[in-house]
Design a protein around this motif. Sequence first.
Motif, mmCIF file in Angstrom:
data_model
loop_
_atom_site.group_PDB
_atom_site.id
_atom_site.type_symbol
_atom_site.label_atom_id
_atom_site.label_comp_id
_atom_site.label_asym_id
_atom_site.label_seq_id
_atom_site.Cartn_x
_atom_site.Cartn_y
_atom_site.Cartn_z
ATOM 1 N N TYR A 94 0.844 -1.208 0.000
ATOM 2 C CA TYR A 94 0.000 0.000 0.000
ATOM 3 C C TYR A 94 0.875 1.253 0.000
ATOM 4 O O TYR A 94 0.562 2.238 -0.679
ATOM 5 C CB TYR A 94 -0.918 -0.011 1.222
ATOM 6 N N GLN A 95 1.973 1.212 0.750
ATOM 7 C CA GLN A 95 2.891 2.350 0.811
ATOM 8 C C GLN A 95 3.458 2.676 -0.567
ATOM 9 O O GLN A 95 3.527 3.846 -0.960
ATOM 10 C CB GLN A 95 4.031 2.027 1.788
ATOM 11 N N ILE A 96 3.855 1.646 -1.305
ATOM 12 C CA ILE A 96 4.407 1.874 -2.648
ATOM 13 C C ILE A 96 3.311 2.350 -3.597
ATOM 14 O O ILE A 96 3.502 3.297 -4.365
ATOM 15 C CB ILE A 96 5.069 0.589 -3.192
ATOM 16 N N TYR A 97 2.150 1.692 -3.550
ATOM 17 C CA TYR A 97 1.053 2.026 -4.461
ATOM 18 C C TYR A 97 0.580 3.459 -4.279
ATOM 19 O O TYR A 97 0.227 4.138 -5.250
ATOM 20 C CB TYR A 97 -0.097 1.046 -4.233
ATOM 21 N N THR A 98 0.569 3.941 -3.038
ATOM 22 C CA THR A 98 0.072 5.294 -2.752
ATOM 23 C C THR A 98 1.198 6.285 -2.496
ATOM 24 O O THR A 98 0.955 7.393 -2.024
ATOM 25 C CB THR A 98 -0.870 5.276 -1.534
ATOM 26 N N HIS A 99 2.422 5.897 -2.787
ATOM 27 C CA HIS A 99 3.576 6.762 -2.506
ATOM 28 C C HIS A 99 3.446 8.082 -3.266
ATOM 29 O O HIS A 99 3.010 8.103 -4.420
ATOM 30 C CB HIS A 99 4.875 6.061 -2.919
ATOM 31 N N PRO A 100 3.799 9.205 -2.638
ATOM 32 C CA PRO A 100 3.654 10.493 -3.317
ATOM 33 C C PRO A 100 4.599 10.697 -4.500
ATOM 34 O O PRO A 100 4.393 11.615 -5.297
ATOM 35 C CB PRO A 100 3.951 11.513 -2.203
ATOM 36 N N LEU A 118 5.403 -6.892 -6.158
ATOM 37 C CA LEU A 118 6.185 -5.654 -6.056
ATOM 38 C C LEU A 118 6.189 -4.903 -7.384
ATOM 39 O O LEU A 118 6.044 -3.683 -7.427
ATOM 40 C CB LEU A 118 7.627 -5.968 -5.643
ATOM 41 N N ALA A 119 6.377 -5.648 -8.474
ATOM 42 C CA ALA A 119 6.374 -5.013 -9.796
ATOM 43 C C ALA A 119 5.020 -4.393 -10.100
ATOM 44 O O ALA A 119 4.932 -3.306 -10.680
ATOM 45 C CB ALA A 119 6.738 -6.047 -10.861
ATOM 46 N N ALA A 120 3.943 -5.070 -9.677
ATOM 47 C CA ALA A 120 2.592 -4.602 -9.994
ATOM 48 C C ALA A 120 2.232 -3.309 -9.274
ATOM 49 O O ALA A 120 1.460 -2.503 -9.800
ATOM 50 C CB ALA A 120 1.562 -5.685 -9.668
ATOM 51 N N VAL A 121 2.756 -3.093 -8.061
ATOM 52 C CA VAL A 121 2.391 -1.876 -7.324
ATOM 53 C C VAL A 121 3.224 -0.671 -7.747
ATOM 54 O O VAL A 121 2.899 0.459 -7.391
ATOM 55 C CB VAL A 121 2.485 -2.058 -5.796
ATOM 56 N N CYS A 122 4.296 -0.912 -8.486
ATOM 57 C CA CYS A 122 5.074 0.221 -9.008
ATOM 58 C C CYS A 122 4.295 0.892 -10.140
ATOM 59 O O CYS A 122 3.483 0.271 -10.810
ATOM 60 C CB CYS A 122 6.438 -0.251 -9.506
ATOM 61 N N ASP A 123 4.588 2.162 -10.359
ATOM 62 C CA ASP A 123 3.861 2.920 -11.381
ATOM 63 C C ASP A 123 4.308 2.556 -12.792
ATOM 64 O O ASP A 123 3.506 2.587 -13.734
ATOM 65 C CB ASP A 123 4.060 4.424 -11.141
ATOM 66 N N PHE A 124 5.569 2.231 -12.942
ATOM 67 C CA PHE A 124 6.120 1.804 -14.224
ATOM 68 C C PHE A 124 7.048 0.619 -13.968
ATOM 69 O O PHE A 124 7.682 0.530 -12.919
ATOM 70 C CB PHE A 124 6.933 2.922 -14.892
#
Length: 257
Positions: A94-100, A118-124
């Motif tokens: 959640y921290q990575i997905y919603t990271h500012p 981990l790869a899926a929650v990153c933006d790219f």
Amino acid sequence: MEEQEFVTYAVADQIATITLNRPEKRNALNAKVVTELKEAFAQAAQDTEAKVIVLAAAGDAFCAGADLAYLQELQQNTYEENLADSNHLKELFYQIYTHPKVVIASIQGHAIAGGSGLAAVCDFSFAAPHAKFGYTEVRIGFIPAIVMVFLLRKIGEGKSKSLLLSGELIDAQKAKDLGMVNEVVAPEELEERVKTFASKLARKNSGQSMAATKQMIAQVQAMSLEDGLNYAAEQNALARATEDCQKGIANFLNKQQ
């Protein structure tokens, strides 16, 4: 941030690089690795020198998912203890997905189970062609519980079912076709390609705008159409008053960077 055992943190040219550094265990996740990742992402959120984040890994694998020896130890835990450990991992995703700040995964090797998560929650995500992806939890009697929530958002129910229920591994090109990966890049060019892309975001985009856009993407999907539009209108109005927006429009009209 104190020196860590399994995660390194470095900043250069407005890019914070967080590196999984447990190559002898294929960067598998246990409680300590998760703690160190959470601390690194928290530091990046407060780091005024960092505008974009790259999540990378040392060794041949990006991340092999949960450390199976660690999972075996957890079988002796009570339900409450296992729930606390599950929440610990949930908080990282959640921290990575919603990271500012925008997070870019540089996937030089296999990303399996929690590694695919981990790869899926990153933006790219940028991956080497030989990298394998898959959610293999069902093959060992486990379930892809937390990672499922984010995969469904990323690629939809049908594609997610084919991965989550089969447990099959796919290559980087197939992952790109499914929408899990943005680009497949030759191994020798991966690091430079990720750096170039991250630098472009840091140089050309407003950090304030990227943060607000990420927040909206995370929030609006759970809203009704009417609530989502009302929320969007409010955010639109707020954005017009920000310093970045005022400066950006003025510079554009004056033909300045």
